[in-house]
Design a protein around this motif. Structure first.
Motif, mmCIF file in Angstrom:
data_model
loop_
_atom_site.group_PDB
_atom_site.id
_atom_site.type_symbol
_atom_site.label_atom_id
_atom_site.label_comp_id
_atom_site.label_asym_id
_atom_site.label_seq_id
_atom_site.Cartn_x
_atom_site.Cartn_y
_atom_site.Cartn_z
ATOM 1 N N ALA A 19 8.882 5.917 29.432
ATOM 2 C CA ALA A 19 8.085 6.826 29.258
ATOM 3 C C ALA A 19 7.372 7.678 30.263
ATOM 4 O O ALA A 19 7.229 7.007 31.250
ATOM 5 C CB ALA A 19 6.760 6.329 28.251
ATOM 6 N N ALA A 21 4.046 10.190 30.686
ATOM 7 C CA ALA A 21 3.230 11.000 30.140
ATOM 8 C C ALA A 21 2.941 12.201 30.679
ATOM 9 O O ALA A 21 3.566 12.395 31.912
ATOM 10 C CB ALA A 21 1.996 10.273 30.062
ATOM 11 N N GLU A 83 1.251 7.140 31.914
ATOM 12 C CA GLU A 83 1.112 6.359 30.606
ATOM 13 C C GLU A 83 0.101 5.663 29.986
ATOM 14 O O GLU A 83 -0.239 5.405 29.093
ATOM 15 C CB GLU A 83 2.507 5.596 30.426
ATOM 16 C CG GLU A 83 3.788 6.465 30.428
ATOM 17 C CD GLU A 83 4.349 6.036 32.039
ATOM 18 O OE1 GLU A 83 5.183 6.837 32.519
ATOM 19 O OE2 GLU A 83 3.561 5.292 32.856
ATOM 20 N N TYR A 122 -1.356 2.769 26.144
ATOM 21 C CA TYR A 122 -0.180 2.988 26.743
ATOM 22 C C TYR A 122 0.942 3.486 25.900
ATOM 23 O O TYR A 122 1.149 2.960 24.897
ATOM 24 C CB TYR A 122 0.317 1.739 27.320
ATOM 25 C CG TYR A 122 1.437 1.796 28.136
ATOM 26 C CD1 TYR A 122 1.157 1.868 29.656
ATOM 27 C CD2 TYR A 122 3.033 1.655 27.852
ATOM 28 C CE1 TYR A 122 2.297 1.801 30.576
ATOM 29 C CE2 TYR A 122 3.792 1.757 28.829
ATOM 30 C CZ TYR A 122 3.592 2.071 30.142
ATOM 31 O OH TYR A 122 4.617 1.953 31.177
ATOM 32 N N ASP A 126 8.087 9.125 25.104
ATOM 33 C CA ASP A 126 7.504 10.525 25.271
ATOM 34 C C ASP A 126 9.020 11.520 25.003
ATOM 35 O O ASP A 126 9.738 11.492 25.864
ATOM 36 C CB ASP A 126 7.057 10.747 26.644
ATOM 37 C CG ASP A 126 6.846 12.287 26.640
ATOM 38 O OD1 ASP A 126 6.799 12.980 25.665
ATOM 39 O OD2 ASP A 126 6.290 12.545 28.040
ATOM 40 N N ARG A 129 9.788 14.147 27.881
ATOM 41 C CA ARG A 129 9.787 13.682 29.132
ATOM 42 C C ARG A 129 10.573 14.461 30.043
ATOM 43 O O ARG A 129 10.608 14.435 31.146
ATOM 44 C CB ARG A 129 10.153 12.381 29.151
ATOM 45 C CG ARG A 129 11.425 11.875 28.750
ATOM 46 C CD ARG A 129 11.647 10.111 28.802
ATOM 47 N NE ARG A 129 12.995 10.195 28.184
ATOM 48 C CZ ARG A 129 13.368 9.892 27.121
ATOM 49 N NH1 ARG A 129 12.412 10.254 26.200
ATOM 50 N NH2 ARG A 129 14.573 9.568 26.918
ATOM 51 N N ALA A 157 2.401 5.936 21.330
ATOM 52 C CA ALA A 157 1.444 4.963 22.013
ATOM 53 C C ALA A 157 0.841 3.732 21.507
ATOM 54 O O ALA A 157 1.001 3.656 20.121
ATOM 55 C CB ALA A 157 0.439 5.757 22.651
#
Length: 324
Positions: A19, A21, A83, A122, A126, A129, A157
């Motif tokens: 992931a 963010a 994240e 967390y 994503d 990304r 999340a």
């Protein structure tokens, strides 16, 4: 306790490779709704969200009414990874509960935290990304604005935290005090046209005599870079209190770090009926620094270059054809 800490650290590092963010140019607030977004505020960003509210309740069976005020608040901080977000959230309320069952109304003044929670969020997945790697179609403005099926895949999340309840709290079940765990699963879809859909599935005060289970669905639409509206449905399932609450409201972006908002809350039952209105604000202290991508250009500048190329192509098409 030691094994829990080790498991949490292992979980965080396990998902780090899956992931990434997204830090946003403008403030990303959870207000004025009560759901959490899947995205963190970004590393080295400290954000405060708060707002007062007025509340009115009437219970037809127990023949009482509540009138008072309170404040919701949150502090959020992006730590170590894009994240990861640490936060503290709470609601403090002060009201007067009036029983009308006897000939003379009886009033009770109350005041305490309805909830106070410290936790961490967390993002484990994503779907956006690789957005920075996907170049825009410079030959079709329509292609860049049309619906994309992959937008149905949400960002996901997880949240874990600890509640703290004081003894003899009038807003909790009898005997509830001290610390209790809270967990949540969060999903978020960002659709073309300024639509965002967030789902929260929550287990609260786990293992106590007031184990609450909640769902929150939040749909937000931004009309332009300054104005946005939202609608929200919140369901609460508990032996102590159960309800279905609805919220509608809007937010105004004063500048990239400051947001104002308001919302109306109500339900459809009379045991009790609930009516509330709130006003609030969100402000962030932005110390975030962009990471550089492979070509040596910061990710934010790369995105601006792509947007500039799209705009130039739109202007060329408009000047030659009069439309897109």
């Amino acid at each position: 306790m030691k094994s829990i800490k080790i498991s949490l650290i292992f979980l965080i590092f396990t998902f780090t490779n899956f992931a990434v963010a997204q830090y946003t140019e403008v403030i990303n607030s959870n207000r004025p709704g009560v759901s959490q977004s899947a995205f963190s505020v970004g590393t080295n960003v400290l954000q405060f969200e708060a707002g007062p509210y007025l509340l009115k309740e009437e219970h037809s069976l127990l023949n009482y009414e509540v009138s008072g005020f309170g404040a919701d608040f949150a502090a959020r901080y992006g730590l170590l990874f894009e994240e990861l977000e640490l936060n503290i959230q709470g609601t403090y309320q002060n009201d007067t509960q009036t029983y009308n069952s006897s000939g003379t109304p009886t009033e009770y003044d109350r005041g305490n935290f309805k909830n106070l929670t410290i936790g961490a969020k967390y993002m484990i997945y994503d779907p956006y990304r690789k957005a920075g790697e996907e170049k825009p179609n410079l030959y079709s403005w329509k292609a860049n604005r049309q619906f994309k099926w992959k937008s149905l895949i949400p960002a996901v999340a997880i949240y874990a935290g600890a509640n703290f309840d004081t003894k003899d709290n009038p807003y909790t079940a009898p005997g509830i005090e001290g610390f209790s765990p809270k967990v949540a699963l969060i999903s978020q879809n960002n659709f073309v046209g300024g639509w965002v859909f967030v789902i929260n599935l929550i287990a609260d005060r786990i293992g106590t005599d007031q184990s609450d289970y909640q769902y929150i669905f939040t749909l937000t639409h931004s009309f332009n870079p300054k104005w946005a509206v939202f609608g929200e449905a919140q369901g609460i399932i508990s032996d102590f209190y159960a309800d279905e609450l609805f919220r509608f409201g809007g937010a105004y972006l004063w500048n990239k770090n400051f947001q104002l908002d308001t919302a109306l809350t109500f339900n459809t039952k009379d045991t009790p009926s609930v009516l509330g209105v709130n006003f609030g604000m969100s402000y962030r202290f932005d110390f975030h620094k962009d990471k550089e991508i492979d070509n040596g250009i910061p990710a934010r500048d790369e995105l601006r270059m792509q947007e500039r190329d799209i705009q130039r192509k739109k202007e060329t098409d408009f000047n030659s054809n009069g439309n897109f």
